[in-house]
Design an enzyme around this catalytic site. Structure first.
Site, PDB file in Angstrom:
ATOM      1  NE  ARG A  46      -3.029   0.485   3.364  1.00  0.00           N
ATOM      2  CZ  ARG A  46      -2.298   0.467   4.537  1.00  0.00           C
ATOM      3  NH1 ARG A  46      -1.468   1.507   4.841  1.00  0.00           N
ATOM      4  NH2 ARG A  46      -2.202  -0.417   5.266  1.00  0.00           N
ATOM      5  CE1 TYR A  98     -17.865  11.663 -14.566  1.00  0.00           C
ATOM      6  CE2 TYR A  98     -17.189  11.376 -12.223  1.00  0.00           C
ATOM      7  CZ  TYR A  98     -17.398  10.636 -13.462  1.00  0.00           C
ATOM      8  OH  TYR A  98     -17.822   9.587 -13.477  1.00  0.00           O
ATOM      9  CG  ASP A 170     -11.298  16.103 -13.483  1.00  0.00           C
ATOM     10  OD1 ASP A 170     -10.551  15.664 -14.613  1.00  0.00           O
ATOM     11  OD2 ASP A 170     -12.544  15.555 -13.010  1.00  0.00           O
ATOM     12  CE  LYS A 195     -13.992   8.265 -17.250  1.00  0.00           C
ATOM     13  NZ  LYS A 195     -14.485   9.473 -16.555  1.00  0.00           N
TER      14      LYS A 195
END
Ligand SMILES: *Cc1c(COP(=O)(O)O)cnc(C)c1O
Length: 386
Positions: A46, A98, A170, A195
């Protein structure tokens, strides 16, 4: 180095241990510590993983940042970034952001005491007017989703500097291929790597790039403490996707520009939104801060009934949420990408039931246009007879 060279070589150029042409997928959750008093470079996955490190190094270089951190999704990247703030802090965000970001801000972070004002960030005066003593950051998307509205990066970063706020972009729609907000004074760039960055509609991941080491280290602390890290195989797939980001986006952008012009001449199309089209609001500002119009456009048809019938008859593009894949993806914001937004809010933001968003893929543009035309014809017949 030029951008296209960085895409191939940054962070992922030959495995130092073996010379392998791609960074190995290190599927280990923990690492042996030969000297328990001195932790080795890696201790627990992690906190750090060589495959993820390679991806993060590549993204930092490609975006022109000091550090990049990878997350399990774009929303994980965004939510982890919002953990920089505290209850009582105030953010300013764009009205057109978004839908998932809107939902996280209004239904999760609001409960936790983080307040957000949504303003039209295309107008710097509205941003300036929303600044209060507790404002900590401005969060924008440009071009926005789904209307491709343009916010001036330099104007936002100037306001942020003046008031000591973080400027956060973003960058999902543009990727560093088109636009690099850090070069315009932004502090952080967030990506849904799901994306364009990955580009093949087969990974969910997110990236945060920090302009400074100090901010990067704070995000790294959150990445480890909050724990929304990506899987290692996804990191590898994402690095593979990055290598073709430039050629994919160049071709998708050419096709999108051509399609935007063709769509404008179709009688059932009442409006086309595309940042490079003559007459698009903010076109000049976009041209100063981006290298092209990008791969996404949206358009409005004559009526909601025609729009729904049209979508039922489209064959080539995937009718789906998401964007930025090698296949064209057509979205109906009203019930898909913006379903999380209450209808009244949607209407207020100009996202009508006659709006379609198209993420242009790598198909031949003439085939896409032919499919759109046949779906309009069939849709017209169905919506008239209904
Ligand atoms: C998809 C998307 C997100 C969210 O990313 P996920 O990877 O789906 O969590 C955030 N911002 C924009 C602009 C997006 O398109």
């Amino acid at each position: 180095m030029e951008f296209s060279t960085l895409l191939i070589h940054a962070g992922q150029d030959r495995d130092p241990a073996t010379g392998a042409s791609s960074v190995p997928i290190y599927l280990a959750s923990t690492y042996s510590q030969p000297d328990p008093e001195n932790p080795a470079q890696y201790d627990y996955a992690r906190s750090g993983n060589p495959t993820r490190d390679a991806l993060e190094k590549a993204m930092a270089e490609i975006e022109g940042g000091a550090m990049a951190l990878a997350f399990s999704s774009g929303m994980a990247a965004l939510s982890s970034t919002l953990l920089l703030f505290q209850p009582g802090d105030h953010l300013i965000a764009g009205t057109d952001i978004y839908g998932g970001t809107y939902r996280a801000l209004t239904e999760m972070f609001s409960r936790w005491g983080l307040k957000t004002s949504f303003v039209d960030t295309t107008d710097p005066a509205q941003i300036e007017a929303a600044v209060t003593a507790s404002t900590r950051a401005i969060l924008i998307e440009t071009p926005s989703n789904p209307l491709l509205r343009i916010t001036g990066l330099d104007a936002v970063s100037a306001i942020a500097r003046k008031h000591g706020l973080l400027a956060i972009a973003d960058g999902t729609f543009t990727t560093p291929f088109l636009q690099q907000p850090l070069k315009h004074g932004f502090d952080l760039v967030i990506h849904s790597a799901t994306k364009f960055l990955n580009g093949h509609s087969d990974v969910v991941a997110g990236i945060v790039v920090a302009g400074s080491r100090e901010l990067g280290e704070r995000i790294r602390f959150i990445q480890n403490a909050f724990g929304a890290v990506p899987g290692v195989q996804d990191c590898w797939l994402l690095m593979r996707g990055l290598k073709t980001l430039g050629v994919r986006l160049a071709a998708e952008q050419d096709a999108a520009g051509w399609l935007a012009e063709q769509l404008q001449s179709l009688p059932q199309v009442i409006r086309v939104h595309y940042p490079a089209l003559v007459g698009h609001p903010g076109r000049e500002i976009h041209a100063q801060q981006a290298s092209g119009g990008g791969g996404i456009l949206s358009f409005e048809l004559e009526s909601p009934a025609l729009t729904r019938a049209f979508l039922r008859n489209v064959h080539l593009p995937l009718i789906a949420v998401s964007l930025g894949g090698v296949e064209s993806i057509m979205t109906y914001p009203a019930t898909m990408s913006h379903a999380a937004m209450p209808p009244k809010e949607r209407a207020r933001r100009g996202i009508g039931d006659n709006l379609v968003r198209l993420s242009v893929g790598l198909e031949a543009p003439v085939d896409l246009l032919a499919d759109i035309c046949q779906a309009l014809e069939k849709g017209l017949r169905e919506s008239v007879s209904a």
